[in-house]
Design a protein around this motif. Structure first.
Motif, PDB file in Angstrom:
ATOM      1  N   GLU A   6       0.824  -1.205   0.000  1.00  0.00           N
ATOM      2  CA  GLU A   6       0.000   0.000   0.000  1.00  0.00           C
ATOM      3  C   GLU A   6       0.864   1.263   0.000  1.00  0.00           C
ATOM      4  O   GLU A   6       0.589   2.218  -0.724  1.00  0.00           O
ATOM      5  CB  GLU A   6      -0.937   0.013   1.211  1.00  0.00           C
ATOM      6  N   THR A   7       1.925   1.261   0.776  1.00  0.00           N
ATOM      7  CA  THR A   7       2.839   2.399   0.828  1.00  0.00           C
ATOM      8  C   THR A   7       3.497   2.612  -0.530  1.00  0.00           C
ATOM      9  O   THR A   7       3.580   3.742  -1.021  1.00  0.00           O
ATOM     10  CB  THR A   7       3.931   2.174   1.900  1.00  0.00           C
ATOM     11  N   LEU A   8       3.962   1.529  -1.136  1.00  0.00           N
ATOM     12  CA  LEU A   8       4.579   1.641  -2.457  1.00  0.00           C
ATOM     13  C   LEU A   8       3.576   2.148  -3.490  1.00  0.00           C
ATOM     14  O   LEU A   8       3.919   2.983  -4.328  1.00  0.00           O
ATOM     15  CB  LEU A   8       5.153   0.291  -2.889  1.00  0.00           C
ATOM     16  N   GLN A   9       2.349   1.662  -3.412  1.00  0.00           N
ATOM     17  CA  GLN A   9       1.316   2.095  -4.352  1.00  0.00           C
ATOM     18  C   GLN A   9       1.018   3.583  -4.184  1.00  0.00           C
ATOM     19  O   GLN A   9       0.828   4.308  -5.166  1.00  0.00           O
ATOM     20  CB  GLN A   9       0.033   1.270  -4.173  1.00  0.00           C
ATOM     21  N   GLU A  10       0.979   4.056  -2.950  1.00  0.00           N
ATOM     22  CA  GLU A  10       0.743   5.483  -2.703  1.00  0.00           C
ATOM     23  C   GLU A  10       1.835   6.338  -3.338  1.00  0.00           C
ATOM     24  O   GLU A  10       1.548   7.372  -3.942  1.00  0.00           O
ATOM     25  CB  GLU A  10       0.695   5.758  -1.199  1.00  0.00           C
ATOM     26  N   HIS A  11       3.068   5.901  -3.220  1.00  0.00           N
ATOM     27  CA  HIS A  11       4.166   6.658  -3.827  1.00  0.00           C
ATOM     28  C   HIS A  11       4.105   6.597  -5.351  1.00  0.00           C
ATOM     29  O   HIS A  11       4.387   7.589  -6.028  1.00  0.00           O
ATOM     30  CB  HIS A  11       5.512   6.185  -3.295  1.00  0.00           C
ATOM     31  N   LEU A  12       3.718   5.461  -5.899  1.00  0.00           N
ATOM     32  CA  LEU A  12       3.554   5.339  -7.341  1.00  0.00           C
ATOM     33  C   LEU A  12       2.433   6.253  -7.827  1.00  0.00           C
ATOM     34  O   LEU A  12       2.580   6.956  -8.838  1.00  0.00           O
ATOM     35  CB  LEU A  12       3.273   3.890  -7.726  1.00  0.00           C
ATOM     36  N   ASP A  13       1.308   6.280  -7.106  1.00  0.00           N
ATOM     37  CA  ASP A  13       0.197   7.154  -7.471  1.00  0.00           C
ATOM     38  C   ASP A  13       0.615   8.618  -7.421  1.00  0.00           C
ATOM     39  O   ASP A  13       0.245   9.418  -8.293  1.00  0.00           O
ATOM     40  CB  ASP A  13      -1.008   6.920  -6.550  1.00  0.00           C
ATOM     41  N   GLY A  14       1.390   8.978  -6.408  1.00  0.00           N
ATOM     42  CA  GLY A  14       1.875  10.354  -6.301  1.00  0.00           C
ATOM     43  C   GLY A  14       2.783  10.724  -7.463  1.00  0.00           C
ATOM     44  O   GLY A  14       2.707  11.828  -8.003  1.00  0.00           O
ATOM     45  N   LEU A  15       3.626   9.793  -7.854  1.00  0.00           N
ATOM     46  CA  LEU A  15       4.513  10.024  -8.992  1.00  0.00           C
ATOM     47  C   LEU A  15       3.709  10.178 -10.276  1.00  0.00           C
ATOM     48  O   LEU A  15       3.974  11.080 -11.089  1.00  0.00           O
ATOM     49  CB  LEU A  15       5.505   8.860  -9.113  1.00  0.00           C
ATOM     50  N   ASP A  16       2.697   9.337 -10.462  1.00  0.00           N
ATOM     51  CA  ASP A  16       1.832   9.455 -11.637  1.00  0.00           C
ATOM     52  C   ASP A  16       1.135  10.815 -11.672  1.00  0.00           C
ATOM     53  O   ASP A  16       1.014  11.434 -12.735  1.00  0.00           O
ATOM     54  CB  ASP A  16       0.785   8.332 -11.658  1.00  0.00           C
ATOM     55  N   ALA A  17       0.698  11.293 -10.515  1.00  0.00           N
ATOM     56  CA  ALA A  17       0.038  12.602 -10.454  1.00  0.00           C
ATOM     57  C   ALA A  17       1.008  13.718 -10.816  1.00  0.00           C
ATOM     58  O   ALA A  17       0.654  14.661 -11.542  1.00  0.00           O
ATOM     59  CB  ALA A  17      -0.549  12.835  -9.053  1.00  0.00           C
ATOM     60  N   ARG A  18       2.243  13.623 -10.337  1.00  0.00           N
ATOM     61  CA  ARG A  18       3.244  14.649 -10.674  1.00  0.00           C
ATOM     62  C   ARG A  18       3.579  14.616 -12.162  1.00  0.00           C
ATOM     63  O   ARG A  18       3.758  15.652 -12.793  1.00  0.00           O
ATOM     64  CB  ARG A  18       4.498  14.472  -9.827  1.00  0.00           C
ATOM     65  N   ILE A  19       3.662  13.409 -12.733  1.00  0.00           N
ATOM     66  CA  ILE A  19       3.930  13.281 -14.169  1.00  0.00           C
ATOM     67  C   ILE A  19       2.799  13.905 -14.977  1.00  0.00           C
ATOM     68  O   ILE A  19       3.040  14.632 -15.950  1.00  0.00           O
ATOM     69  CB  ILE A  19       4.146  11.797 -14.555  1.00  0.00           C
ATOM     70  N   ALA A  20       1.559  13.654 -14.574  1.00  0.00           N
ATOM     71  CA  ALA A  20       0.414  14.235 -15.279  1.00  0.00           C
ATOM     72  C   ALA A  20       0.434  15.760 -15.191  1.00  0.00           C
ATOM     73  O   ALA A  20       0.179  16.451 -16.190  1.00  0.00           O
ATOM     74  CB  ALA A  20      -0.891  13.676 -14.701  1.00  0.00           C
ATOM     75  N   ALA A  21       0.755  16.288 -14.013  1.00  0.00           N
ATOM     76  CA  ALA A  21       0.822  17.737 -13.852  1.00  0.00           C
ATOM     77  C   ALA A  21       1.936  18.327 -14.710  1.00  0.00           C
ATOM     78  O   ALA A  21       1.756  19.381 -15.340  1.00  0.00           O
ATOM     79  CB  ALA A  21       1.031  18.095 -12.374  1.00  0.00           C
ATOM     80  N   LEU A  22       3.069  17.656 -14.765  1.00  0.00           N
ATOM     81  CA  LEU A  22       4.170  18.129 -15.607  1.00  0.00           C
ATOM     82  C   LEU A  22       3.802  18.060 -17.086  1.00  0.00           C
ATOM     83  O   LEU A  22       4.181  18.945 -17.862  1.00  0.00           O
ATOM     84  CB  LEU A  22       5.436  17.312 -15.346  1.00  0.00           C
ATOM     85  N   ALA A  23       3.070  17.037 -17.485  1.00  0.00           N
ATOM     86  CA  ALA A  23       2.644  16.925 -18.882  1.00  0.00           C
ATOM     87  C   ALA A  23       1.726  18.082 -19.256  1.00  0.00           C
ATOM     88  O   ALA A  23       1.841  18.655 -20.349  1.00  0.00           O
ATOM     89  CB  ALA A  23       1.958  15.583 -19.128  1.00  0.00           C
ATOM     90  N   GLU A  24       0.835  18.449 -18.348  1.00  0.00           N
ATOM     91  CA  GLU A  24      -0.043  19.598 -18.596  1.00  0.00           C
ATOM     92  C   GLU A  24       0.765  20.885 -18.695  1.00  0.00           C
ATOM     93  O   GLU A  24       0.528  21.714 -19.578  1.00  0.00           O
ATOM     94  CB  GLU A  24      -1.083  19.720 -17.485  1.00  0.00           C
ATOM     95  N   ARG A  41       3.904  21.159 -19.515  1.00  0.00           N
ATOM     96  CA  ARG A  41       4.680  21.108 -20.739  1.00  0.00           C
ATOM     97  C   ARG A  41       3.825  21.473 -21.945  1.00  0.00           C
ATOM     98  O   ARG A  41       4.254  22.218 -22.831  1.00  0.00           O
ATOM     99  CB  ARG A  41       5.290  19.726 -20.937  1.00  0.00           C
ATOM    100  N   ALA A  42       2.614  20.922 -22.003  1.00  0.00           N
ATOM    101  CA  ALA A  42       1.717  21.220 -23.124  1.00  0.00           C
ATOM    102  C   ALA A  42       1.394  22.708 -23.174  1.00  0.00           C
ATOM    103  O   ALA A  42       1.364  23.308 -24.260  1.00  0.00           O
ATOM    104  CB  ALA A  42       0.438  20.393 -23.010  1.00  0.00           C
ATOM    105  N   GLY A  73       2.517  25.169 -26.225  1.00  0.00           N
ATOM    106  CA  GLY A  73       1.547  26.002 -26.928  1.00  0.00           C
ATOM    107  C   GLY A  73       1.984  27.450 -26.984  1.00  0.00           C
ATOM    108  O   GLY A  73       1.852  28.120 -28.018  1.00  0.00           O
ATOM    109  N   LEU A  74       2.518  27.947 -25.894  1.00  0.00           N
ATOM    110  CA  LEU A  74       3.012  29.317 -25.840  1.00  0.00           C
ATOM    111  C   LEU A  74       4.168  29.518 -26.818  1.00  0.00           C
ATOM    112  O   LEU A  74       4.214  30.509 -27.555  1.00  0.00           O
ATOM    113  CB  LEU A  74       3.441  29.662 -24.414  1.00  0.00           C
TER     114      LEU A  74
END
Length: 119
Positions: free
Chosen positions: A81-99, A101-102, A106-107
């Motif tokens: 569960e702890t590892l999954q929480e850290h993986l989920d957090g990393l996925d959220a940061r990657i998604a935020a960075l992708a936004e 970057r996009a 565009g700019l």
């Protein structure tokens, strides 16, 4: 094994090895002269610590994972569960960075397009 030998065997600075020890990640034994001595499995322990740090886990989480690490270096399900929480957090940061970057891409694209039309 002396601390300098452990550092040489793992490519890790003596200062960092002391930090790992302070954080409860690595154990040493003191000999009569007060020098640190490490068990023969210490290089494997340091390599596991480095791998978990490279995976983005903070030292406090690595310390909590210690009882769940098997002889072969894999982590048992006791902290899944702890590892999954850290993986989920990393996925959220990657998604935020992708936004982000996009938005920046565009700019840049809009700015180049204006420059081409003489803007």
């Amino acid at each position: 094994m002396k601390i300098g030998e452990l550092g040489a065997a793992t490519g890790t600075s003596v200062r960092l090895l002391r930090y790992y020890e302070e954080q409860g990640l690595l154990e040493s034994h003191r000999v009569a002269a007060g020098h640190r001595r490490y068990d023969e499995d210490a290089p494997a322990v340091v390599r596991r610590i480095r791998a978990l740090l490279d995976a983005g886990l903070p030292t406090r989480v690595i310390r909590d994972l210690q009882p769940c690490i098997r002889q072969d270096g894999t982590v048992s399900a006791c902290k899944l569960e702890t590892l999954q929480e850290h993986l989920d957090g990393l996925d959220a940061r990657i998604a935020a960075l992708a936004e982000t970057r996009a938005s920046l891409a565009g700019l840049v694209s809009d700015t180049r397009a204006r420059e081409l039309v003489g803007g």
